[in-house]
Design an enzyme around this catalytic site. Structure first.
Site, PDB file in Angstrom:
ATOM      1  N   CYS A  65      -0.455   4.153   2.060  1.00 34.16           N
ATOM      2  CA  CYS A  65      -0.260   4.057   3.512  1.00 34.16           C
ATOM      3  C   CYS A  65       1.196   4.337   3.881  1.00 34.16           C
ATOM      4  O   CYS A  65       1.467   4.976   4.888  1.00 34.16           O
ATOM      5  CB  CYS A  65      -0.587   2.659   4.032  1.00 34.16           C
ATOM      6  SG  CYS A  65      -2.012   1.896   3.297  1.00 34.16           S
ATOM      7  N   ASP A  66       2.123   3.816   3.105  1.00 34.27           N
ATOM      8  CA  ASP A  66       3.524   3.770   3.554  1.00 34.27           C
ATOM      9  C   ASP A  66       4.488   4.628   2.739  1.00 34.27           C
ATOM     10  O   ASP A  66       5.662   4.740   3.099  1.00 34.27           O
ATOM     11  CB  ASP A  66       4.013   2.302   3.525  1.00 34.27           C
ATOM     12  CG  ASP A  66       3.147   1.421   4.416  1.00 34.27           C
ATOM     13  OD1 ASP A  66       2.675   1.917   5.442  1.00 34.27           O
ATOM     14  OD2 ASP A  66       2.929   0.248   4.069  1.00 34.27           O
ATOM     15  N   CYS A 103       0.829  -1.204   0.000  1.00 34.16           N
ATOM     16  CA  CYS A 103       0.000   0.000   0.000  1.00 34.16           C
ATOM     17  C   CYS A 103       0.865   1.257   0.000  1.00 34.16           C
ATOM     18  O   CYS A 103       1.312   1.710   1.057  1.00 34.16           O
ATOM     19  CB  CYS A 103      -0.920  -0.018   1.215  1.00 34.16           C
ATOM     20  SG  CYS A 103      -1.903   1.477   1.332  1.00 34.16           S
TER      21      CYS A 103
END
Ligand code: NDP
Length: 318
Positions: A145-146, A142
């Site tokens: 997200c990261d 992801c």
């Protein structure tokens, strides 16, 4: 399941399992039909769009909308009409007789006259031992997200679909360099997304290349690549490895009861959301391996709610 006491369980006409566009649309429609659905949020409330940035192809948002913002709107709309959202995930089911039995988080019993399965799909991984070991330590599925953890670092993303393109572009906001690693010599992604990737100066595409291993003790320090035509191997020193090679439907929990295809997608009767069990309906990415879009998931969620409502009415009539 045997140890759970269902005698005083919450008994609903409609239980929706999953809260992506499919589940929440099913919730909006069944709530507006006054069926007071209980909606089990699942391990990733909001579904895959929660990990997406701009959604540019959902009608009604000409300027685009952020995935999480869109899902909040879906949720608010469902709650406005009386859908009740329940935190947790379904850990076991018994669809052998009606009312159907579901257990949330191994302890909360629920009885349901109809179940709408909208459990979506989850990211797939390459299946390398070190990939699993370094998950969360440089390996991610992801970028949204990261990605921000990789400021001014070099990262690689595997895959040739729209997700890989979207995530590669997103990663250029942070990373100093992004390698897109694709096993073939042509992208599967739409032309517009592929074009953006190919034009981006921070992105280098490595065609006909597969990832053979991930290096690093505590964090990713590099990956081992193999040219699938020449067989040549090499090490690429990157600090992040993003995997964007598709998704697997989250249908395992229903496998004892519901018919699935060889890859696990739930099988529904033509032009409907009916599964092989009367009273159980399936929609969204758990059932659709062809279109897999937020708008089509929402569309099938609407169909599932209408199918459930009509099925319940037929039962009551007799
Ligand atoms: P896709 O299935 O479309 O693409 C997966 C990619 O990963 C393919 O290029 C595939 O290669 C590659 N791949 C699969 N398995 C492996 C493996 N084991 N090793 C290496 N590479 C592998 O998945 P996506 O998640 O990209 O997209 C899913 C759907 O969602 C699509 O319909 C897409 O259009 C849509 N989508 C739309 C977006 C948008 O419009 N904004 C954004 C994101 C997704 P190969 O091509 O060789 O099969």
């Amino acid at each position: 399941m045997e140890a759970i006491d269902f005698s005083s369980a919450d008994h609903r006409k409609v239980v929706v399992v999953g809260t992506g566009p499919a589940g929440l649309t099913a919730a909006i429609y069944s709530a507006r039909a006054n069926l007071k659905p209980l909606v089990i949020q699942g391990p990733e409330p909001g579904g895959q769009l929660i990990t997406t940035t701009d959604v540019e192809n959902y009608p009604g948002f000409p300027e685009g909308i952020m995935g999480p913002d869109m899902m909040q709107k879906f949720e608010a709309q469902a709650e406005r009409f009386g859908a009740e959202l329940q935190w947790g995930m379904v850990t076991s089911v018994d669809l052998s007789e009606r009312p159907f039995k579901l257990v949330v988080d191994e302890e909360m019993p629920i009885l349901a006259d109809t179940v709408i399965v909208s459990t979506g799909a989850s990211a797939m991984y390459l299946g390398l031992e070190n990939e699993a070991r370094l998950l969360g330590h440089g390996v991610s599925a992801c970028a949204t997200c990261d990605g921000a953890f990789f400021r001014e670092q070099e990262v690689a993303i595997v895959g040739g679909g729209d997700t890989a393109m979207e995530e590669a572009l997103f990663l250029t906001r942070f990373a100093s360099k992004v390698y897109v690693i694709h096993r073939r010599d042509a992208f599967r992604a739409s032309k517009i997304m592929a074009g953006r990737v190919l034009e981006n100066e921070k992105i280098e595409v490595l065609w006909n290349t597969v990832v053979e291993d991930v290096l690093g003790e505590k964090e990713v320090e590099g990956i081992i690549l193999k040219d699938s035509i020449t067989g040549e191997g090499r090490t690429l020193p990157v600090q992040g490895l993003f995997v964007a090679i598709g998704h697997k439907p989250n249908t395992e929990i229903f496998s004892e009861y519901l018919e699935r295809d060889e890859t696990g997608y739930l099988i529904t009767k033509p032009d409907s959301t009916y599964t092989n069990i009367a009273g159980v309906f399936a929609c969204g990415d758990a059932q659709d391996h062809v279109y897999r879009q937020a708008i089509t998931a929402a569309g099938t969620g609407c169909m599932a709610a209408i199918d459930a409502e009509r099925w319940l009415a037929d039962q009551e009539e007799g």
